[in-house]
Design a protein around this motif. Structure first.
Motif, mmCIF file in Angstrom:
data_model
loop_
_atom_site.group_PDB
_atom_site.id
_atom_site.type_symbol
_atom_site.label_atom_id
_atom_site.label_comp_id
_atom_site.label_asym_id
_atom_site.label_seq_id
_atom_site.Cartn_x
_atom_site.Cartn_y
_atom_site.Cartn_z
ATOM 1 N N THR A 201 1.855 7.828 0.783
ATOM 2 C CA THR A 201 0.700 7.052 0.354
ATOM 3 C C THR A 201 0.065 7.803 -0.812
ATOM 4 O O THR A 201 -0.335 8.963 -0.667
ATOM 5 C CB THR A 201 -0.319 6.893 1.493
ATOM 6 O OG1 THR A 201 0.300 6.177 2.573
ATOM 7 C CG2 THR A 201 -1.544 6.124 1.019
ATOM 8 N N GLY A 202 0.021 7.162 -1.976
ATOM 9 C CA GLY A 202 -0.498 7.823 -3.162
ATOM 10 C C GLY A 202 -0.364 6.940 -4.372
ATOM 11 O O GLY A 202 0.050 5.782 -4.279
ATOM 12 N N ALA B 141 0.321 -1.761 -1.902
ATOM 13 C CA ALA B 141 -0.197 -0.935 -2.997
ATOM 14 C C ALA B 141 -0.353 0.510 -2.522
ATOM 15 O O ALA B 141 -0.755 0.770 -1.387
ATOM 16 C CB ALA B 141 -1.541 -1.481 -3.474
ATOM 17 N N GLY B 142 -0.008 1.440 -3.404
ATOM 18 C CA GLY B 142 -0.186 2.855 -3.077
ATOM 19 C C GLY B 142 0.925 3.443 -2.229
ATOM 20 O O GLY B 142 0.727 4.486 -1.601
ATOM 21 N N LYS B 143 2.090 2.796 -2.218
ATOM 22 C CA LYS B 143 3.243 3.349 -1.508
ATOM 23 C C LYS B 143 4.267 3.850 -2.525
ATOM 24 O O LYS B 143 4.763 3.086 -3.350
ATOM 25 C CB LYS B 143 3.887 2.305 -0.595
ATOM 26 C CG LYS B 143 3.023 1.917 0.594
ATOM 27 C CD LYS B 143 2.769 3.096 1.522
ATOM 28 C CE LYS B 143 1.929 2.691 2.727
ATOM 29 N NZ LYS B 143 1.646 3.852 3.625
ATOM 30 N N VAL B 144 4.555 5.139 -2.468
ATOM 31 C CA VAL B 144 5.521 5.774 -3.369
ATOM 32 C C VAL B 144 6.725 6.208 -2.544
ATOM 33 O O VAL B 144 6.574 6.919 -1.545
ATOM 34 C CB VAL B 144 4.904 6.993 -4.084
ATOM 35 C CG1 VAL B 144 5.920 7.620 -5.043
ATOM 36 C CG2 VAL B 144 3.638 6.600 -4.828
ATOM 37 N N GLY C 39 4.369 -3.642 7.212
ATOM 38 C CA GLY C 39 3.424 -2.552 7.351
ATOM 39 C C GLY C 39 4.023 -1.209 7.708
ATOM 40 O O GLY C 39 3.307 -0.210 7.804
ATOM 41 N N LYS C 40 5.343 -1.151 7.862
ATOM 42 C CA LYS C 40 5.974 0.099 8.302
ATOM 43 C C LYS C 40 6.548 0.931 7.152
ATOM 44 O O LYS C 40 6.798 2.115 7.311
ATOM 45 C CB LYS C 40 7.090 -0.212 9.299
ATOM 46 C CG LYS C 40 6.608 -0.853 10.592
ATOM 47 C CD LYS C 40 7.763 -1.145 11.524
ATOM 48 C CE LYS C 40 7.277 -1.778 12.819
ATOM 49 N NZ LYS C 40 8.412 -2.078 13.747
ATOM 50 N N GLY C 41 6.786 0.274 6.034
ATOM 51 C CA GLY C 41 7.397 0.981 4.913
ATOM 52 C C GLY C 41 6.737 0.632 3.603
ATOM 53 O O GLY C 41 5.631 1.071 3.328
ATOM 54 N N TRP C 42 7.420 -0.208 2.811
ATOM 55 C CA TRP C 42 6.924 -0.529 1.465
ATOM 56 C C TRP C 42 6.288 -1.909 1.340
ATOM 57 O O TRP C 42 5.711 -2.234 0.293
ATOM 58 C CB TRP C 42 8.055 -0.420 0.449
ATOM 59 C CG TRP C 42 9.168 -1.418 0.646
ATOM 60 C CD1 TRP C 42 10.299 -1.250 1.401
ATOM 61 C CD2 TRP C 42 9.252 -2.741 0.108
ATOM 62 N NE1 TRP C 42 11.071 -2.381 1.365
ATOM 63 C CE2 TRP C 42 10.458 -3.304 0.576
ATOM 64 C CE3 TRP C 42 8.434 -3.495 -0.728
ATOM 65 C CZ2 TRP C 42 10.859 -4.605 0.243
ATOM 66 C CZ3 TRP C 42 8.835 -4.789 -1.065
ATOM 67 C CH2 TRP C 42 10.048 -5.323 -0.580
ATOM 68 N N PRO D 138 5.935 16.788 -2.839
ATOM 69 C CA PRO D 138 5.035 17.740 -2.192
ATOM 70 C C PRO D 138 5.782 18.672 -1.245
ATOM 71 O O PRO D 138 6.791 18.286 -0.630
ATOM 72 C CB PRO D 138 4.075 16.836 -1.403
ATOM 73 C CG PRO D 138 4.179 15.498 -2.051
ATOM 74 C CD PRO D 138 5.586 15.393 -2.538
ATOM 75 N N ALA D 139 5.278 19.893 -1.134
ATOM 76 C CA ALA D 139 5.905 20.869 -0.240
ATOM 77 C C ALA D 139 5.868 20.389 1.208
ATOM 78 O O ALA D 139 6.730 20.745 2.023
ATOM 79 C CB ALA D 139 5.196 22.215 -0.372
#
Length: 205
Positions: free
Chosen positions: A105-106, A152-155, A135-138, A115-116
């Motif tokens: 989420t970003g 929105a906001g799913k990378v 609602g579980k993925g993209w 991210p580490a």
């Protein structure tokens, strides 16, 4: 003595020439940033009986090279595969490569690196690295309208079949990327953007 010095100088010059030549052949591929439009993900057609039918086949894609032939599905040449709302990665139970993924989420543009804390998962028989289901993925699914909408906001952070990294964002599931898809919109056509890092590092800039 003159001859020995001359030979030594020539030998040194040759060594420097070879070294320079080797350095000149090193090619560093640039980071790749692209938007793919209307990638067909087994779209349905209407049969003679008027019923929608699909082939059941995946469309294989490489962030490095684009669409990959189905005959290469058992290689590490592809990174993700699309069929309807399902996205496979080339690893685990889905492929022979080193691939996997994690859904973050970003903000896509603000995601500068893997991210580490990110745990890259591989597909299994019971759970895909990029989960399916509303609602579980993209995506979200509206049962009243039968419309699929990217969240929105799913990378999607992808580890490729070759072990490199990419980030991806699904922008639309419908042909032509309509602003407000409806029942007349042709589904199973992905429009997405991605950034691919060919050097194997975790950074996208």
């Amino acid at each position: 003595m003159y001859s020995i010095k001359k030979i030594a100088i020539c030998g040194l010059s040759l060594a420097l020439f070879v070294a320079c030549k080797k350095e000149e052949t090193v090619v560093v591929d640039p980071i790749k940033s692209e938007t793919v439009k209307d990638l067909a993900a087994d779209p349905t057609t209407i049969s003679g009986t008027g019923q929608p039918v699909a082939t059941g086949k995946y469309t294989f894609f490489s962030f490095k090279n684009g669409i990959v032939a189905n005959t290469d599905s058992a290689t590490n040449k592809w990174d993700v595969a699309f069929r309807a709302t399902t996205i496979l990665t080339n690893g685990g139970t889905s492929g022979t490569g080193l691939g996997g993924a994690v859904v973050l989420t970003g903000i896509f543009d603000e995601t500068k690196e893997v991210p580490a804390s990110a745990v890259i998962l591989q597909d299994t028989k019971t759970l895909l690295a990029i989960p399916t289901g509303s609602g579980k993925g993209w995506y979200n699914y509206d049962g009243a309208t039968n419309i699929i909408s990217p969240i929105a906001g799913k990378v999607l952070l992808i580890k490729t079949g070759e072990g490199k990294y990419a980030k991806m964002e699904v922008l639309s599931y419908y042909k032509g990327t309509p602003a407000k898809p409806d029942a007349s919109s042709a589904g199973r056509y992905y429009t997405f953007r991605y950034v691919y890092q060919p050097d194997g590092s975790l950074k996208f800039n």
